[in-house]
Scaffold this motif. Structure first.
Motif, short mmCIF file in Angstrom:
data_model
loop_
_atom_site.label_atom_id
_atom_site.label_comp_id
_atom_site.label_asym_id
_atom_site.label_seq_id
_atom_site.Cartn_x
_atom_site.Cartn_y
_atom_site.Cartn_z
N GLY A 6 -1.10 -20.30 16.30
CA GLY A 6 -2.21 -20.58 17.61
C GLY A 6 -1.17 -21.55 18.23
O GLY A 6 -0.01 -21.59 18.51
N ASP A 7 -1.89 -22.01 19.49
CA ASP A 7 -1.20 -22.83 20.40
C ASP A 7 -0.66 -24.26 19.63
O ASP A 7 -1.34 -24.91 19.08
CB ASP A 7 -2.09 -23.46 21.55
N PHE A 8 0.63 -24.75 19.85
CA PHE A 8 1.18 -25.59 19.06
C PHE A 8 1.77 -26.62 19.99
O PHE A 8 2.13 -26.38 21.21
CB PHE A 8 2.21 -25.09 18.00
N ILE A 9 2.03 -27.77 19.27
CA ILE A 9 2.52 -28.73 20.20
C ILE A 9 3.84 -29.05 20.21
O ILE A 9 4.74 -28.59 19.32
CB ILE A 9 2.09 -30.40 19.59
N VAL A 10 4.35 -29.29 21.72
CA VAL A 10 5.71 -29.41 21.72
C VAL A 10 6.36 -30.71 22.10
O VAL A 10 7.48 -31.09 21.93
CB VAL A 10 6.30 -28.40 22.76
N ARG A 11 5.35 -31.49 22.74
CA ARG A 11 5.72 -32.90 22.92
C ARG A 11 4.43 -33.75 22.58
O ARG A 11 3.20 -33.54 22.94
CB ARG A 11 5.93 -33.22 24.37
N ARG A 12 4.62 -34.61 21.71
CA ARG A 12 3.68 -35.54 20.92
C ARG A 12 2.99 -36.56 21.72
O ARG A 12 3.39 -36.88 22.87
CB ARG A 12 4.61 -36.53 19.70
N SER A 13 2.09 -37.13 21.23
CA SER A 13 1.13 -38.06 22.14
C SER A 13 2.12 -39.10 22.43
O SER A 13 1.87 -40.09 23.29
CB SER A 13 -0.03 -38.39 21.20
N ASP A 14 3.17 -39.45 21.70
CA ASP A 14 4.18 -40.78 21.84
C ASP A 14 5.12 -40.22 22.86
O ASP A 14 6.26 -41.15 23.01
CB ASP A 14 4.62 -41.38 20.72
N GLY A 15 5.15 -39.08 23.40
CA GLY A 15 6.12 -38.70 24.41
C GLY A 15 7.48 -38.16 23.29
O GLY A 15 8.29 -37.50 24.29
N LEU A 16 7.31 -37.91 22.30
CA LEU A 16 8.63 -37.58 21.57
C LEU A 16 8.49 -36.05 21.35
O LEU A 16 7.59 -35.55 21.44
CB LEU A 16 8.81 -38.25 20.22
N PRO A 17 9.39 -35.39 21.30
CA PRO A 17 9.74 -33.98 21.07
C PRO A 17 9.10 -33.54 19.62
O PRO A 17 9.31 -34.21 18.81
CB PRO A 17 11.33 -33.48 21.20
N ALA A 18 8.13 -32.55 19.72
CA ALA A 18 7.94 -32.26 18.41
C ALA A 18 8.58 -31.41 17.57
O ALA A 18 9.69 -30.95 18.13
CB ALA A 18 6.27 -31.49 18.68
N TYR A 19 8.42 -31.34 16.26
CA TYR A 19 9.32 -30.64 15.50
C TYR A 19 9.73 -29.20 15.69
O TYR A 19 11.07 -28.97 15.63
CB TYR A 19 8.76 -30.70 13.81
N HIS A 20 8.75 -28.23 16.02
CA HIS A 20 9.30 -26.94 16.52
C HIS A 20 10.15 -26.83 17.57
O HIS A 20 10.90 -26.33 17.53
CB HIS A 20 7.78 -26.30 16.58
N LEU A 21 9.81 -27.96 18.61
CA LEU A 21 10.50 -27.65 19.77
C LEU A 21 12.10 -28.04 19.46
O LEU A 21 13.09 -27.37 19.91
CB LEU A 21 10.26 -28.64 20.72
N ALA A 22 12.18 -29.32 18.84
CA ALA A 22 13.34 -29.86 18.43
C ALA A 22 14.44 -28.91 17.48
O ALA A 22 15.62 -28.65 17.95
CB ALA A 22 13.56 -31.10 17.78
N ALA A 23 13.60 -28.36 16.52
CA ALA A 23 14.50 -27.58 15.49
C ALA A 23 14.83 -26.05 16.12
O ALA A 23 15.86 -25.63 16.22
CB ALA A 23 13.39 -27.12 14.54
N ALA A 24 13.78 -25.71 17.30
CA ALA A 24 14.19 -24.40 17.73
C ALA A 24 15.32 -24.58 18.64
O ALA A 24 16.34 -23.70 18.92
CB ALA A 24 12.90 -23.80 18.67
N VAL A 25 15.44 -25.65 19.26
CA VAL A 25 16.36 -25.84 20.43
C VAL A 25 18.01 -26.05 19.63
O VAL A 25 18.72 -25.77 19.97
CB VAL A 25 16.28 -26.93 21.46
N ASP A 26 17.82 -27.02 18.86
CA ASP A 26 19.12 -27.27 17.86
C ASP A 26 19.60 -26.11 16.92
O ASP A 26 20.70 -26.11 16.59
CB ASP A 26 18.93 -28.54 17.15
N ASP A 27 18.84 -25.31 16.59
CA ASP A 27 19.25 -24.18 15.77
C ASP A 27 19.27 -22.79 16.42
O ASP A 27 20.18 -22.07 16.03
CB ASP A 27 18.15 -23.95 14.79
#
Length: 308
Positions: free
Chosen positions: A171-192
């Motif tokens: 489903g539609d998933f979070i890439v930026r959290r409510s505190d403004g920080l990058p979400a796990y999927h986004l960070a892992a995808a970019v770094d890997d």
């Protein structure tokens, strides 16, 4: 995890623990498996501390993780890196996805999602409440990536062919959290993604994190690594051993015993005589006897105590 996948000179794996507590027996399995696969291919093995969730981090955990890896002979081939140092790159990726129309503002809370989302392998699936605009009276909290009928297909090196329609499983998933920080999927995808990391060996509990991360990589034009999801260590009630569940930390005074037990749990059948051998001797045996095919198709390993 076969000898024909990637030339040894291009292989680069990583172990990426979160600093939410010290390493435990379950996380040691992931570290050992990823390390041995890199060494089997004469490749590089890196350690990245995934410190992108400050509210959940434990003071001193990063240092404790690095000490445990060192005493267990798990030496990375470069200085330990920290995911938080890449935040500018993560935010730039979010900005690029947004400029291309892939993201939308969402005003839903976790409680909303639990109430209205149908079950999925990563938790409740987003019901689409804000997909076409914020409902009256709601303010944007997070940024979500719009998932339509994208399909993903990859061959997991331990779990076999994975085929899925992301709208049905993620489903539609979070890439930026409510505190403004990058979400796990986004960070892992970019770094890997992008070719720096060529192989990701991690627990089966993260298997269904792979399709959304691969989707992000495709949308950003990044290459995806080869994935292998090893069985997770569970207690006799079927619950994963984790920091959140209060799993006991590794006893760094007994690294050889810990490694021997990890190899036994990974179905490598280390000789009993090695249980009290040196760490160096254990690693020498493990590197020459590593048989990852013994883990194929397994989703979990039941923790049965000390292995005595």
């Amino acid at each position: 995890m076969t000898d024909t996948e990637t030339p040894a000179a291009t292989y680069c794996g990583r172990f990426a623990p979160s600093p939410t507590g010290p390493l435990h027996a379950g996380s040691l399995l992931s570290a050992v498996c990823s390390y041995l696969d890199a060494r089997r291919h004469n490749g590089r093995w890196l350690v990245r501390i995934d410190d992108i969730d400050p509210p959940r981090e434990m003071p001193g955990a990063s240092d404790a993780i690095r000490r445990s890896l060192e005493v267990h002979g798990l030496q990375p081939d470069a200085a330990v890196s920290f995911q938080s140092a890449c935040r500018d790159r993560h935010l730039a990726a979010i900005a690029e996805l947004r400029s291309r129309g892939h993201l939308f503002d969402c005003g839903c809370s976790r409680r909303d999602l639990r109430r209205h989302g149908r079950p999925g392998p990563n938790g409740p699936l987003y019901p689409g409440t804000c997909r076409h605009g914020l409902p009256a009276g709601r303010e944007a909290r997070t940024l979500r990536l719009r998932v339509d009928q994208e399909r993903d297909s990859f061959d997991d090196q331990l779990q076999g062919p994975i085929r899925t329609c992301l709208a049905e499983t993620v489903g539609d998933f979070i890439v930026r959290r409510s505190d403004g920080l990058p979400a796990y999927h986004l960070a892992a995808a970019v770094d890997d993604g992008g070719g720096h990391i060529t192989h990701v060996v991690r627990g089966h509990d993260l298997l269904w994190c792979t399709p959304p991360q691969r989707l992000i990589q495709r949308l950003l034009g990044l290459s995806s690594p080869v994935y292998a999801h090893l069985p997770v260590l569970v207690d006799q009630h079927g619950f994963k051993l984790s920091k959140q569940q209060g799993a006991a930390p590794l006893d760094d005074r007994k690294p050889a015993a810990n490694l021997w037990l990890a190899l036994q749990r990974l179905r490598q059948a280390p000789p009993a005589a090695l249980r009290r051998a040196s760490v160096a001797t254990l690693w020498q045996w493990a590197r020459s006897h590593w048989q990852p095919e013994r883990l194929r198709g397994l989703e979990r390993i039941v923790e049965t105590g000390t292995g005595e």
